[in-house]
Design a protein around this motif. Sequence first.
Motif, PDB file in Angstrom:
ATOM      1  N   THR A  95      19.919  44.836 -26.223  1.00  0.00           N
ATOM      2  CA  THR A  95      18.724  45.635 -25.954  1.00  0.00           C
ATOM      3  C   THR A  95      17.478  44.911 -26.456  1.00  0.00           C
ATOM      4  O   THR A  95      16.446  44.872 -25.764  1.00  0.00           O
ATOM      5  CB  THR A  95      18.845  47.016 -26.603  1.00  0.00           C
ATOM      6  N   ALA A  96      17.560  44.333 -27.645  1.00  0.00           N
ATOM      7  CA  ALA A  96      16.417  43.587 -28.183  1.00  0.00           C
ATOM      8  C   ALA A  96      16.094  42.383 -27.302  1.00  0.00           C
ATOM      9  O   ALA A  96      14.918  42.099 -27.011  1.00  0.00           O
ATOM     10  CB  ALA A  96      16.721  43.137 -29.610  1.00  0.00           C
ATOM     11  N   ALA A  97      17.125  41.673 -26.845  1.00  0.00           N
ATOM     12  CA  ALA A  97      16.892  40.505 -25.995  1.00  0.00           C
ATOM     13  C   ALA A  97      16.303  40.912 -24.652  1.00  0.00           C
ATOM     14  O   ALA A  97      15.381  40.257 -24.136  1.00  0.00           O
ATOM     15  CB  ALA A  97      18.208  39.753 -25.793  1.00  0.00           C
ATOM     16  N   ALA A 114      25.723  48.344 -18.243  1.00  0.00           N
ATOM     17  CA  ALA A 114      24.761  47.657 -19.107  1.00  0.00           C
ATOM     18  C   ALA A 114      23.766  48.681 -19.638  1.00  0.00           C
ATOM     19  O   ALA A 114      22.648  48.814 -19.125  1.00  0.00           O
ATOM     20  CB  ALA A 114      24.044  46.550 -18.331  1.00  0.00           C
ATOM     21  N   PRO A 115      24.149  49.458 -20.671  1.00  0.00           N
ATOM     22  CA  PRO A 115      23.270  50.540 -21.152  1.00  0.00           C
ATOM     23  C   PRO A 115      21.930  50.052 -21.694  1.00  0.00           C
ATOM     24  O   PRO A 115      20.976  50.827 -21.742  1.00  0.00           O
ATOM     25  CB  PRO A 115      24.102  51.210 -22.249  1.00  0.00           C
ATOM     26  N   ALA A 116      21.823  48.786 -22.051  1.00  0.00           N
ATOM     27  CA  ALA A 116      20.544  48.257 -22.518  1.00  0.00           C
ATOM     28  C   ALA A 116      19.465  48.405 -21.453  1.00  0.00           C
ATOM     29  O   ALA A 116      18.283  48.605 -21.769  1.00  0.00           O
ATOM     30  CB  ALA A 116      20.686  46.788 -22.913  1.00  0.00           C
ATOM     31  N   ALA A 117      19.851  48.325 -20.178  1.00  0.00           N
ATOM     32  CA  ALA A 117      18.866  48.424 -19.095  1.00  0.00           C
ATOM     33  C   ALA A 117      18.151  49.761 -19.127  1.00  0.00           C
ATOM     34  O   ALA A 117      16.917  49.828 -18.992  1.00  0.00           O
ATOM     35  CB  ALA A 117      19.560  48.216 -17.746  1.00  0.00           C
ATOM     36  N   GLY A 118      18.895  50.847 -19.307  1.00  0.00           N
ATOM     37  CA  GLY A 118      18.275  52.169 -19.342  1.00  0.00           C
ATOM     38  C   GLY A 118      17.408  52.374 -20.557  1.00  0.00           C
ATOM     39  O   GLY A 118      16.346  53.016 -20.485  1.00  0.00           O
ATOM     40  N   ILE A 119      17.828  51.849 -21.696  1.00  0.00           N
ATOM     41  CA  ILE A 119      17.049  52.013 -22.928  1.00  0.00           C
ATOM     42  C   ILE A 119      15.706  51.295 -22.811  1.00  0.00           C
ATOM     43  O   ILE A 119      14.647  51.852 -23.127  1.00  0.00           O
ATOM     44  CB  ILE A 119      17.859  51.487 -24.132  1.00  0.00           C
TER      45      ILE A 119
END
Length: 427
Positions: A95-97, A114-119
């Motif tokens: 998520t940070a990247a 890829a849950p980072a995309a939504g966050i």
Amino acid sequence: MKAILVTIGSLGDLHPFIAIGRALAARGVDVVLAVPADHIDKVRAAGLAAEPILPSFAAICARLGIDTATATRRAITQRRFVLETVILPSLADSTAALDALAGGADVIVGSLFAPAAGIVAEKRGLPLVAINLQPMALFSAWDPPLTPDGALMIDRPRGRLGRGWNRALLGTVRATVRARYGGAVASVRQAHGLAAAKLAPVFDPMPTQCATLCCYSPLLAPVQPDAPPGCEAIGFPVYDRGELALDPVLAAFLDGGPAPIVFTLGSFVVHAPGRFYDVAAAAARALGMRAVLLTGTADTPSVDGDLLRLGYAPHSQLFGRAAAVVHHGGIGTTGQAMHAGAAQLVLPFFGDQFDNGARIARLGIGRSLRPAAFHGDAASGTLRALLDDRTIAARAAAIATQLRAERPTETAADRIIAAALRWRSSP
């Protein structure tokens, strides 16, 4: 316009994103793919910008202290392995990247896995276009997953009672996933200044999700009435149709005789093949057939009589010249075989592969068989029955003709650009 495309997983997960990215870039969109470190070179070779947001498979194995074969076997046999040892442990860093890449972006296009995309989309106030590659991942009560875990569900129930039963079972699973893993997602959300909502990975749509593009043909799985708003099945985006060349040894082999049976376990299950390729070779010889074995190794292609072994070949250029394709049921391989009009024998190992195999059998373009049943005379007998079934051959050819009329990459580009423009103009 700038679009960030986010995915994880095998080549079956990556190739649709490359195809979509190239379609967007052809329209002047600034495209960046955020992917695992394994895939950087492949994306850049396709002419797109790429940045790593997840470690390589080898790095994950090193962190776990196991080799790739052991990790693959665990992913196959332990349902929670990928989520608990790959996706969630990497979520904070990924998520940070991704957040660092998203400056100036107009839209984020992200895999459901890829849950980072939504966050990051929510944090930056950007529209999220979700990409769903597997019919199973819609978890529809109208057309539930056809997997061993879904054995209690009613297949395509006709009445409200059956759909209510399926909905209750799926709701229980969703609540369990949310309770077990929602806290890990919530902690990363909090670290980025968002409300600590306990969202179930894969199951719960993200707050800024404005569309869901199902990157498979509606012939394989039509969108059901309980699909998320803005959900559309657009077809299989194919990347390797003309971009990758056939190995000269393979090209010569294909030109040198009748159509072979192609055996493949994709780019993930191939790390733990067991005796699959030995059984495949024996079955082809018992039938007097030529065969191509895609073994996933880096070894030089080798010909042994009527058998050719090589690591990998562009599926869209090989499958169309196959007498049949025997594979693991990964959605990428399934879609390529459908496009080629090849009869399929699916040997599902885990996850959505069972569902994909069942849908191939339901369509009448192949058969599905447990891997444990693919041995000895049973293997050659099953293949002979598949090859002799003219109904399957005709049906596969007819389906392929319909698939070739679909425009998945163009449709995806249309929808993504439209989502970004709507978001820009919204109050």
